[in-house]
Design a protein around this motif. Structure first.
Motif, PDB file in Angstrom:
ATOM      1  N   MET A 188       9.604   2.264 -20.583  1.00  0.00           N
ATOM      2  CA  MET A 188      10.215   1.091 -20.255  1.00  0.00           C
ATOM      3  C   MET A 188       9.777  -0.142 -20.576  1.00  0.00           C
ATOM      4  SD  MET A 188      13.287   1.944 -19.538  1.00  0.00           S
ATOM      5  CE  MET A 188      13.917   0.527 -18.561  1.00  0.00           C
ATOM      6  N   THR A 189       8.093   0.073 -20.228  1.00  0.00           N
ATOM      7  CA  THR A 189       7.286  -1.112 -20.548  1.00  0.00           C
ATOM      8  C   THR A 189       7.010  -1.392 -21.902  1.00  0.00           C
ATOM      9  OG1 THR A 189       5.768  -0.616 -18.628  1.00  0.00           O
ATOM     10  CG2 THR A 189       4.900  -1.840 -20.329  1.00  0.00           C
ATOM     11  N   ALA A 190       7.254  -0.203 -22.940  1.00  0.00           N
ATOM     12  CA  ALA A 190       6.957  -0.602 -24.284  1.00  0.00           C
ATOM     13  C   ALA A 190       7.998  -1.378 -24.945  1.00  0.00           C
ATOM     14  CB  ALA A 190       6.819   0.776 -25.118  1.00  0.00           C
ATOM     15  N   TYR A 200      16.232   0.225 -29.250  1.00  0.00           N
ATOM     16  CA  TYR A 200      16.369   1.065 -28.254  1.00  0.00           C
ATOM     17  C   TYR A 200      17.153   1.156 -27.047  1.00  0.00           C
ATOM     18  CZ  TYR A 200      11.814   2.616 -30.501  1.00  0.00           C
ATOM     19  OH  TYR A 200      10.939   3.054 -31.701  1.00  0.00           O
ATOM     20  N   THR A 201      18.112   0.214 -27.139  1.00  0.00           N
ATOM     21  CA  THR A 201      19.198  -0.079 -26.133  1.00  0.00           C
ATOM     22  C   THR A 201      19.885   1.179 -25.497  1.00  0.00           C
ATOM     23  OG1 THR A 201      19.564  -2.443 -26.992  1.00  0.00           O
ATOM     24  CG2 THR A 201      21.240  -1.396 -25.482  1.00  0.00           C
ATOM     25  N   SER A 202      20.216   2.171 -26.488  1.00  0.00           N
ATOM     26  CA  SER A 202      20.992   3.257 -26.049  1.00  0.00           C
ATOM     27  C   SER A 202      19.979   4.173 -25.109  1.00  0.00           C
ATOM     28  CB  SER A 202      21.336   3.968 -27.332  1.00  0.00           C
ATOM     29  OG  SER A 202      20.313   4.450 -28.080  1.00  0.00           O
ATOM     30  N   TYR A 203      18.608   3.994 -25.637  1.00  0.00           N
ATOM     31  CA  TYR A 203      17.719   4.937 -24.755  1.00  0.00           C
ATOM     32  C   TYR A 203      17.524   4.289 -23.381  1.00  0.00           C
ATOM     33  CZ  TYR A 203      16.013   7.038 -29.405  1.00  0.00           C
ATOM     34  OH  TYR A 203      16.100   7.894 -30.399  1.00  0.00           O
ATOM     35  N   ALA A 204      17.375   3.189 -23.587  1.00  0.00           N
ATOM     36  CA  ALA A 204      17.286   2.469 -22.199  1.00  0.00           C
ATOM     37  C   ALA A 204      18.411   2.445 -21.204  1.00  0.00           C
ATOM     38  CB  ALA A 204      17.156   0.829 -22.364  1.00  0.00           C
ATOM     39  N   SER A 206      20.383   5.134 -21.098  1.00  0.00           N
ATOM     40  CA  SER A 206      20.293   6.638 -20.668  1.00  0.00           C
ATOM     41  C   SER A 206      19.238   6.710 -19.603  1.00  0.00           C
ATOM     42  CB  SER A 206      20.106   7.465 -21.832  1.00  0.00           C
ATOM     43  OG  SER A 206      21.109   7.624 -22.644  1.00  0.00           O
ATOM     44  N   VAL A 207      17.679   6.140 -19.882  1.00  0.00           N
ATOM     45  CA  VAL A 207      16.964   6.049 -18.834  1.00  0.00           C
ATOM     46  C   VAL A 207      17.259   5.599 -17.631  1.00  0.00           C
ATOM     47  CG1 VAL A 207      14.487   5.257 -18.377  1.00  0.00           C
ATOM     48  CG2 VAL A 207      15.067   6.269 -20.512  1.00  0.00           C
ATOM     49  N   LEU A 208      17.939   4.142 -17.693  1.00  0.00           N
ATOM     50  CA  LEU A 208      18.398   3.605 -16.479  1.00  0.00           C
ATOM     51  C   LEU A 208      19.369   4.380 -15.672  1.00  0.00           C
ATOM     52  CD1 LEU A 208      18.699  -0.002 -18.070  1.00  0.00           C
ATOM     53  CD2 LEU A 208      17.203   0.619 -16.167  1.00  0.00           C
ATOM     54  N   SER A 209      20.091   4.895 -16.342  1.00  0.00           N
ATOM     55  CA  SER A 209      21.145   5.894 -15.495  1.00  0.00           C
ATOM     56  C   SER A 209      20.716   7.064 -15.258  1.00  0.00           C
ATOM     57  CB  SER A 209      22.542   5.861 -16.392  1.00  0.00           C
ATOM     58  OG  SER A 209      22.237   6.500 -17.542  1.00  0.00           O
ATOM     59  N   GLU A 210      20.167   7.900 -15.695  1.00  0.00           N
ATOM     60  CA  GLU A 210      19.603   9.150 -15.545  1.00  0.00           C
ATOM     61  C   GLU A 210      18.525   9.397 -14.697  1.00  0.00           C
ATOM     62  OE1 GLU A 210      19.709  11.386 -19.255  1.00  0.00           O
ATOM     63  OE2 GLU A 210      21.864  10.915 -19.667  1.00  0.00           O
ATOM     64  N   GLU A 211      17.592   8.472 -14.816  1.00  0.00           N
ATOM     65  CA  GLU A 211      16.203   8.634 -14.558  1.00  0.00           C
ATOM     66  C   GLU A 211      15.682   7.904 -13.163  1.00  0.00           C
ATOM     67  OE1 GLU A 211      14.633  11.388 -15.327  1.00  0.00           O
ATOM     68  OE2 GLU A 211      15.750  11.857 -16.963  1.00  0.00           O
ATOM     69  N   LEU A 212      16.413   6.243 -13.675  1.00  0.00           N
ATOM     70  CA  LEU A 212      15.865   5.475 -12.463  1.00  0.00           C
ATOM     71  C   LEU A 212      16.980   5.049 -11.634  1.00  0.00           C
ATOM     72  CD1 LEU A 212      14.035   3.078 -15.181  1.00  0.00           C
ATOM     73  CD2 LEU A 212      13.117   4.903 -13.699  1.00  0.00           C
ATOM     74  N   ASN A 213      17.970   5.694 -11.655  1.00  0.00           N
ATOM     75  CA  ASN A 213      19.234   5.411 -10.674  1.00  0.00           C
ATOM     76  C   ASN A 213      19.615   4.238 -10.698  1.00  0.00           C
ATOM     77  OD1 ASN A 213      21.079   6.727  -8.907  1.00  0.00           O
ATOM     78  ND2 ASN A 213      19.744   6.099  -7.156  1.00  0.00           N
ATOM     79  N   SER A 234      28.339   4.490 -28.709  1.00  0.00           N
ATOM     80  CA  SER A 234      28.354   3.459 -27.818  1.00  0.00           C
ATOM     81  C   SER A 234      29.379   3.538 -26.619  1.00  0.00           C
ATOM     82  CB  SER A 234      28.525   1.999 -28.490  1.00  0.00           C
ATOM     83  OG  SER A 234      27.523   1.751 -29.358  1.00  0.00           O
ATOM     84  N   TYR A 235      30.521   4.054 -26.880  1.00  0.00           N
ATOM     85  CA  TYR A 235      31.612   4.350 -25.893  1.00  0.00           C
ATOM     86  C   TYR A 235      31.167   5.428 -25.075  1.00  0.00           C
ATOM     87  CZ  TYR A 235      34.814   0.873 -27.335  1.00  0.00           C
ATOM     88  OH  TYR A 235      35.552  -0.469 -27.751  1.00  0.00           O
ATOM     89  N   ASP A 236      30.287   6.489 -25.730  1.00  0.00           N
ATOM     90  CA  ASP A 236      29.938   7.581 -24.984  1.00  0.00           C
ATOM     91  C   ASP A 236      29.057   7.254 -24.043  1.00  0.00           C
ATOM     92  OD1 ASP A 236      28.752  10.509 -24.500  1.00  0.00           O
ATOM     93  OD2 ASP A 236      26.982   9.624 -25.615  1.00  0.00           O
ATOM     94  N   LEU A 237      28.185   6.431 -24.320  1.00  0.00           N
ATOM     95  CA  LEU A 237      26.919   5.758 -23.274  1.00  0.00           C
ATOM     96  C   LEU A 237      27.900   5.143 -22.123  1.00  0.00           C
ATOM     97  CD1 LEU A 237      23.981   4.504 -25.414  1.00  0.00           C
ATOM     98  CD2 LEU A 237      23.929   6.352 -23.766  1.00  0.00           C
ATOM     99  N   LEU A 238      28.912   4.406 -22.626  1.00  0.00           N
ATOM    100  CA  LEU A 238      29.523   3.879 -21.556  1.00  0.00           C
ATOM    101  C   LEU A 238      30.199   4.455 -20.557  1.00  0.00           C
ATOM    102  CD1 LEU A 238      30.705   0.892 -20.227  1.00  0.00           C
ATOM    103  CD2 LEU A 238      32.495   0.995 -22.062  1.00  0.00           C
TER     104      LEU A 238
END
Length: 310
Positions: A188-190, A200-204, A206-213, A234-238
């Motif tokens: 997240m810092t990088a 890295y938007t799609s990764y972000a 996933s991390v925000l929703s799955e790991e950082l709640n 993109s729609y899958d992530l949504l």
């Protein structure tokens, strides 16, 4: 944003007839990236029967998009032969690593390993090939410590943010929760570096929703991503973010309209299965689960455990 700007410039070049063949191939690339599938297919028709390297790699990309992995591999194998005939080291290296990825998706682990080695024989610092070998060591050989050693060696010179996510995944598999959290925070810092843009938007998301709640922030970014690049991914992530936020009914609506039968990527199909399950559709879940278990190498041991619980 940059892809859309590129599309405008390419359309101008096409109208002027500048280097038309190359321009139309790049237009295919951009339309496919932006999720403009009909437009991409129209440009593909212009060079579908071309036997050049750059036509074959695009044909391979198209087959992969359609979920036709064997056809994608055959097209990429033909492209590899073109690169070898030309004795172009850059194109050989590129085709070896891309073909290795495809072989991995098809469960042909030995062939994947061989082609990553071929790339390394041309460039011993090929970080992408080394990362591919690290994945084989982790996902196929179940040797997380050795996979981490390889990744740490790569990161002496290459510190791309996604390496932190792979290290976090390996740490999770090893039960090292503190190390997992450390690598997630490092990622997240990088990605705050503006030079990465939206890479890295799609990764972000996933991390925000799955790991950082933080599904609120994840949903905001996912909606922006759909507006910029309305692809099935993109729609899958949504949809997945809606589901994690507790709105599985809205998630179901999104996957039915924009994901199902439009992508065959395993992570997206896992999300589809979880969303269908949350909405009481267990019959289709079992069918998807069976298919996903055949992709255990591609998705890795952490996600495979979640698939097994479907």
């Amino acid at each position: 944003m940059y892809k859309r700007q590129g599309l405008v410039l390419l359309k101008k070049a096409e109208a002027l007839g500048e280097n038309l063949d190359a321009t139309q191939k790049m237009l295919f690339d951009v339309h496919l990236e932006l999720g403009n599938i009909e437009e991409a297919e129209q440009y593909l028709a212009n060079f579908k029967n071309d036997n050049s390297f750059d036509a074959l790699i695009r044909l391979s990309k198209w087959y992969d998009h359609e979920g036709k992995l064997m056809a994608a591999i055959k097209a990429m194998e033909r492209a590899k032969l073109k690169a070898e005939d030309a004795n172009n080291n850059y194109l050989k290296q590129w085709s070896y690593t891309n073909l290795a990825d495809f072989y991995g998706h098809a469960g042909r682990i030995k062939d994947a390993y061989t082609h990553y080695l071929k790339a390394l024989a041309l460039d011993s610092n090929d970080a992408y090939a080394k990362k591919g070998i690290a994945w084989i060591v982790f996902s196929h050989e179940k040797n997380p410590a050795e996979a981490l050693r390889i990744l740490n060696t790569i990161m002496i010179q290459h510190k791309a943010p996604d390496y932190y996510l792979l290290k976090a995944e390996i740490a999770e598999y090893m039960g090292e929760n503190a190390e997992k959290e450390e690598n997630i925070q490092a990622f997240m810092t990088a990605i705050q570096d503006k030079d990465y843009g939206v890479m890295y938007t799609s990764y972000a998301v996933s991390v925000l929703s799955e790991e950082l709640n933080n599904t609120g922030k994840a949903l905001e970014i996912a909606q922006q991503e759909v507006a910029l690049r309305p692809t099935a991914q993109s729609y899958d992530l949504l949809a997945w973010t809606y589901h994690l936020q507790g709105n599985s009914a809205k998630a179901l609506e999104v996957i039915q309209n924009h994901v199902i039968d439009k992508t065959f990527e395993p992570v997206a199909m896992y999300h589809v299965a979880e969303i269908l399950k949350a909405n009481g559709n267990t019959e289709n879940v079992l069918e998807i689960k069976s298919e996903l278990l055949e992709s255990s190498f591609e998705v890795g041991p952490v996600l495979t455990e979640k698939i097994q619980r479907l």
